[in-house]
Enzyme design. Sequence first.
Site, short mmCIF file in Angstrom:
data_model
loop_
_atom_site.label_atom_id
_atom_site.label_comp_id
_atom_site.label_asym_id
_atom_site.label_seq_id
_atom_site.Cartn_x
_atom_site.Cartn_y
_atom_site.Cartn_z
CB THR A 1 16.83 -7.65 36.61
OG1 THR A 1 17.37 -8.03 35.35
CG2 THR A 1 17.15 -6.20 36.89
N GLY B 1 26.16 -4.11 27.33
CA GLY B 1 26.43 -4.55 28.70
C GLY B 1 26.53 -6.07 28.76
CG ASP B 2 24.49 -8.06 30.81
OD1 ASP B 2 24.77 -7.72 31.96
OD2 ASP B 2 23.39 -7.88 30.28
N GLY C 1 25.76 -5.47 37.05
CA GLY C 1 25.98 -6.75 37.72
C GLY C 1 27.26 -7.35 37.21
CG HIS C 2 30.59 -5.65 36.93
ND1 HIS C 2 31.35 -4.52 37.05
CD2 HIS C 2 29.79 -5.43 35.86
CE1 HIS C 2 31.03 -3.66 36.10
NE2 HIS C 2 30.09 -4.19 35.37
CB THR C 3 29.50 -12.63 37.48
OG1 THR C 3 28.13 -12.22 37.38
CG2 THR C 3 29.57 -13.95 38.22
CE LYS D 1 30.84 -3.61 31.68
NZ LYS D 1 29.75 -4.30 30.96
CB SER E 1 37.05 -14.92 28.15
OG SER E 1 36.56 -15.44 29.31
CD GLN F 1 25.10 0.32 33.45
OE1 GLN F 1 25.64 1.40 33.54
NE2 GLN F 1 24.80 -0.39 34.52
NE ARG G 1 14.45 -17.22 28.39
CZ ARG G 1 14.73 -18.52 28.42
NH1 ARG G 1 14.68 -19.17 29.54
NH2 ARG G 1 15.06 -19.17 27.33
P1 IMP Z 1 18.34 1.42 33.67
O1 IMP Z 1 19.81 1.56 33.64
O2 IMP Z 1 17.83 0.62 34.84
O3 IMP Z 1 17.62 2.73 33.53
O4 IMP Z 1 17.90 0.56 32.39
C1 IMP Z 1 18.00 1.07 31.06
C2 IMP Z 1 18.41 -0.03 30.09
O5 IMP Z 1 19.75 -0.42 30.36
C3 IMP Z 1 17.57 -1.30 30.18
O6 IMP Z 1 17.48 -1.87 28.88
C4 IMP Z 1 18.41 -2.21 31.07
O7 IMP Z 1 18.12 -3.57 30.85
C5 IMP Z 1 19.80 -1.82 30.60
N1 IMP Z 1 20.83 -2.07 31.61
C6 IMP Z 1 21.11 -1.33 32.69
N2 IMP Z 1 22.14 -1.84 33.36
C7 IMP Z 1 22.56 -2.91 32.68
C8 IMP Z 1 23.64 -3.83 32.85
O8 IMP Z 1 24.45 -3.76 33.77
N3 IMP Z 1 23.75 -4.79 31.89
C9 IMP Z 1 22.92 -4.88 30.83
N4 IMP Z 1 21.90 -4.04 30.63
C10 IMP Z 1 21.74 -3.06 31.54
#
Ligand code: IMP
Length: 452
Positions: free
Chosen positions: A320, A18-19, A46-48, A22, A439, A243, A323
């Site tokens: 969230t 993730g991150d 979280g999409h910026t 996208k 990018s 994700q 870091r």
């Molecule tokens: P959950 O999706 O809140 O259940 O979290 C499960 C795992 O996925 C954790 O390690 C989160 O930090 C990670 N996670 C969930 N959504 C994202 C995202 O959008 N970006 C990066 N990590 C994510």
Amino acid sequence: MTISKKGFGLAVIGSQWGDEGKGKIVHTLAEQSDLVVRFQGGHNAGHTVVTDGRKFKLHLVPSGVIAGKRSLIGAGVVIDPRALKREIEELAANGIRITPRVLGIDYRASIIMPWHPALDEAREKRGAMFGAAVAAAKKSAAGVIGTTKRGIGPAYEDRAARVGLVFADLIDATTLREKVFALHHYEQRVLHSLHCGLAESPERIYAEYATLGREFALFACDAASEASDAVSGGARVLFEGAQGTFLDVSFGTYPFVTSSNTIAGGACVGAGVPPRAITRVEGVAKAYTTRVGNGPFPTELFDAIGRHLQEKGAEIGTSTGRRRRCGWLDATMLRRAHQLNGFDGLHLTKLDVLDGLRELKIAVAHEVHGKQVREFPIGVRDALRARPVYETLRGFANVDWKKVVREGKKKGFGALPSEALAYVRRIEALAGVPVISVSVGPRREDIVFAKN
Ligand code: IMP
């Protein structure tokens, strides 16, 4: 990255944890699309999007709304109505009005109820997991999995257990009342067994959610048939993944994953379209690797280079504020991601963050139990023990990225400094996927496309 004029289903998928950036890529592609569909996850995403000097943070609402494109929340998504209301209000304050013309929500999308985040938090606190997972998590203060505590996992569990609420229930006061009262009683007992409880009464929850249901009723639609009809009718449909591949509940670094299928196949299941509706899959990969939450991360760096990536890359979670852990690029992950998603091309993001590093490393294999393996280890125990085998390339410094972007319009990747180009070409060779764009800054314009 030009979307064909004919009916087209393009899935954009994260290839790491993730991150990957996208939001920016989807926003750029959304401008050439007729319809954008989110198919999994919830407001854990979280999409910026940075455009025209403005910054938007999207969590649940598809990025297509920024480009004014019709956007759908598919049946595979879990919706927290309170979070959705907040997001819609924040977007309105930023000049983006979310009307039922712009946003549609599938009747079958699941609803996150107040007990879901409470359960998520209680489990994270108690560590309701076993073996290697607990051992790994003990090192961290982030809880066991390190979830976003948004109730994503518990909401998906309830869907699979066939006891959850769907969007159709939220907008139907009679069903909502019945389900809230029955489930509140049950969930409160589960929470008590975890030594916590819900302060809110069922009456209060019902009253608030019935109001939210009335507010959202006009958004209700059959997103699955709208998306399918759009593709077969010749429209250009963008399926926006949230994700990343290694957070996929089946194919990620389980149990340190999210609770949905984040891979390209998830687009069919979550949006409710036939596999043939997905005509192209593009991956997004960061030029290095990051991860939020616990779990294996073989190329993680704990030194000055890790700090360079964290600080220069502003690696703080959009959702969230945590870091992000940072490390070198892992080509074994990209190969696995390609295997699982069948990428037609890769968007490589944040290349400029590597500016100033004398050497660049790419993990090309891993050493597990004294043996070298070219694949990212499948089991969590092996992945936790894996020692990356690196290839080293020359770094680049003091690049004029604005000039690169300007010249990139004519020269494509020919505008990149030779060391940066060598890095991109090596990634292509190792992943077995052509890089479509690179990018080099947060704005939508800070991008260089490969020349066709
Ligand atoms: P959950 O999706 O809140 O259940 O979290 C499960 C795992 O996925 C954790 O390690 C989160 O930090 C990670 N996670 C969930 N959504 C994202 C995202 O959008 N970006 C990066 N990590 C994510």
